[in-house]
Design an enzyme around this catalytic site. Structure first.
Site, PDB file in Angstrom:
ATOM      1  N   LYS A   1       0.842  -1.191   0.000  1.00 52.90           N
ATOM      2  CA  LYS A   1       0.000   0.000   0.000  1.00 52.90           C
ATOM      3  C   LYS A   1       0.885   1.252   0.000  1.00 52.90           C
ATOM      4  O   LYS A   1       1.863   1.325   0.744  1.00 52.90           O
ATOM      5  CB  LYS A   1      -0.897  -0.007   1.240  1.00 52.90           C
ATOM      6  CG  LYS A   1      -1.823   1.201   1.364  1.00 52.90           C
ATOM      7  CD  LYS A   1      -2.673   1.126   2.624  1.00 52.90           C
ATOM      8  CE  LYS A   1      -3.582   2.332   2.766  1.00 52.90           C
ATOM      9  NZ  LYS A   1      -4.447   2.257   3.964  1.00 52.90           N
TER      10      LYS A   1
ATOM     11  N   SER B   1      -9.165   2.969   3.113  1.00 56.88           N
ATOM     12  CA  SER B   1      -8.225   3.569   2.192  1.00 56.88           C
ATOM     13  C   SER B   1      -7.321   2.564   1.476  1.00 56.88           C
ATOM     14  O   SER B   1      -6.542   2.945   0.600  1.00 56.88           O
ATOM     15  CB  SER B   1      -7.333   4.562   2.966  1.00 56.88           C
ATOM     16  OG  SER B   1      -6.581   3.893   3.977  1.00 56.88           O
TER      17      SER B   1
ATOM     18  N   SER C   1      -9.935   0.793   7.443  1.00 54.74           N
ATOM     19  CA  SER C   1      -9.340   0.765   6.107  1.00 54.74           C
ATOM     20  C   SER C   1      -8.755  -0.563   5.678  1.00 54.74           C
ATOM     21  O   SER C   1      -8.279  -0.686   4.548  1.00 54.74           O
ATOM     22  CB  SER C   1      -8.270   1.853   6.001  1.00 54.74           C
ATOM     23  OG  SER C   1      -8.853   3.128   6.004  1.00 54.74           O
TER      24      SER C   1
END
Length: 474
Positions: free
Chosen positions: A76, A152, A176
């Protein structure tokens, strides 16, 4: 090779050890799948394919007997620092920036043998539950490209659901990991506070609300990958209680007869829950009862407290303001509010206006909330809730310039996840439901602090009783 990419990470690692596939062949297959599918999905925002191939096991960097030797993965692009690689955190303010050293968890992934192919899309600074940053555009859901992949960690979730990699890294400050897991039909385990070090660059991101983990397709991968990245480094402010044995050993272990409370509706009725999450929890409660557990309606009374969102939001706003200050120091010039998305501009303004006393007061309220929540686990083992308080939503559902509408929708969506970030408890999202249109809907199980072992035992039991399917891996 698509059959090998459909294996989970442990299955791919076993295939490499048996000589059924070489690390290069597996990496090249994952690269080919990224190139074939990412044009539509926009999950991978930075590709480092040539460097990754040069780092394969046997090239001198990775021991060939590492537990995940040759297994491709993605990081990520928020946290998960990798030395010399571009780092944007979903924001134009970080164009051209690269960390000088690996994060502690990235070092552990590399030692475990993972082949890191690139970085995945995220909302700007991780503050939205959808992945639609201005900097790199929206990530689309593999189940339906008109839908959000969640946020996210939406880029990682889309990549795993589409079969590009078996696991990808994520982080969770308000849901998230669990929200993208729910939206993309994956297993998403948010670890206990302090389980995974945020060092060396941070101590407790977002006052300890944020935790690092991975998005996976199987429970056994969730357990084995957390075994890899768990641990503290010198200087960490705290750590989570140690388990009695590796988490992977809990897969298949008898959880016993557990005392499980469930909430299909939000206590107090402040947030309406959409029909699909209600149906998902109701069915999961029946499944757990059928497995022999004592299941009854109810949950912590503290979840109904109206002041939670205000104090949680104050802490987040203060950290967003501080993060923008840090970005300015890192790049050598202050961040102007016009450089960031409207949501983060408003958060930063609120954070700057909060003041030291306001911030400490908000954290003090959260301290009390955590204690009020914890008492419920004196008489229960697990809490079952929706992972997401709303049905799967389309891209654009959170309009970037209508902050009031977006905030109201976000508060409703995260009403079951963000309290668990505040308490620091572990929670897992499991893909147990589909809408009439075939979109995934997850359910959340929450354990007492430090009890990922219990979550893995019961999650594996559920997976055996109702195996997870991944139709998006076409």
């Amino acid at each position: 090779m698509d059959d090998l990419l459909r294996l989970d990470a442990l299955g791919q690692a076993q295939a490499v050890r048996k000589g059924e596939v070489s690390p290069r062949e597996l990496a090249e297959a994952a690269i080919a799948r990224i190139e074939a599918h990412d044009g539509e999905l926009n999950a991978v925002v930075h590709r480092r394919f040539e460097r990754a191939l040069a780092e394969l096991p046997g090239s001198g960097g990775v021991p060939p007997d590492a537990p995940f030797a040759g297994v491709p993965t993605l990081l990520k692009d928020l946290g998960w620092a990798m030395a010399g690689e571009p780092y944007r955190a979903g924001s134009r303010t970080l164009d051209g920036m690269s960390p000088e050293r690996d994060g502690y968890a990235v070092t552990k992934l590399r030692r475990a043998g993972f082949t890191i192919l690139g970085r995945t899309n995220t909302s700007e600074f991780g503050t939205a539950i959808t992945t639609e940053p201005v900097a790199s555009g929206p990530t689309r859901n593999p189940y339906d490209p008109g839908y959000s992949s969640g946020g996210s960690s939406g880029g990682s979730a889309a990549a795993v659901a589409a079969g590009m990699v078996a696991v990808a890294t994520a982080s969770d400050g308000g849901g998230s990991i669990r929200i993208p897991a729910s939206m993309c039909g994956l297993v998403g385990l948010k670890p206990s506070r302090g389980r995974v070090s945020s060092g060396p660059s941070a101590g407790e991101p977002w006052a300890g609300f944020s935790a690092s983990g991975l998005l996976c397709r199987t429970v056994r991968d969730a357990a084995a990958t957390l075994d890899v990245i768990a641990g503290t480094m010198p200087g960490d402010p705290y750590g989570a209680p140690a388990w009695e044995r590796p988490l992977a050993d809990e897969v298949g272990a008898d959880p016993g007869r557990l005392r499980i409370g469930f909430l299909a509706e939000h206590p107090g009725g402040r947030f309406a829950v959409d029909p699909d999450p209600v149906a998902a929890v109701t069915a999961a409660a029946g499944l757990l009862a059928g497995l022999g557990h004592h299941v009854e309606p109810g949950g912590p009374a503290a979840l109904a407290e109206d002041d939670f969102a205000r104090h949680f939001g104050a802490v987040v706003a203060a950290h967003v303001a501080a993060d923008l200050e840090e970005v300015g120091r890192w790049r050598g010039r202050p961040v102007e509010f016009g450089e960031v998305e409207t949501r983060n501009r408003i958060l930063a303004e609120a954070g700057r206006g909060l003041g030291a006393v306001g911030y400490v007061t908000a954290r003090g309220w959260i301290d009390g909330f955590r204690r009020r929540m914890a008492t419920w686990w004196d008489s229960h083992d697990l809490l079952l809730t929706p992972s997401l308080g709303v049905a799967p939503f389309r891209l654009g559902w959170l309009p970037p310039d209508d902050v009031s509408l977006s905030r109201g929708r976000t508060d409703r969506a995260v009403s079951f996840t963000s309290p668990v970030n505040a308490t620091g408890q572990p929670a897992i999202s499991l893909p147990l439901h589909r809408t009439a249109g075939g979109m995934p809907v997850g359910v959340q199980l929450v354990a007492a602090a430090g009890r990922e072992d219990l979550l893995i035992r019961v999650a594996a039991q559920i997976e055996t009783a109702q195996p997870f399917t991944h139709p998006a891996m076409r």
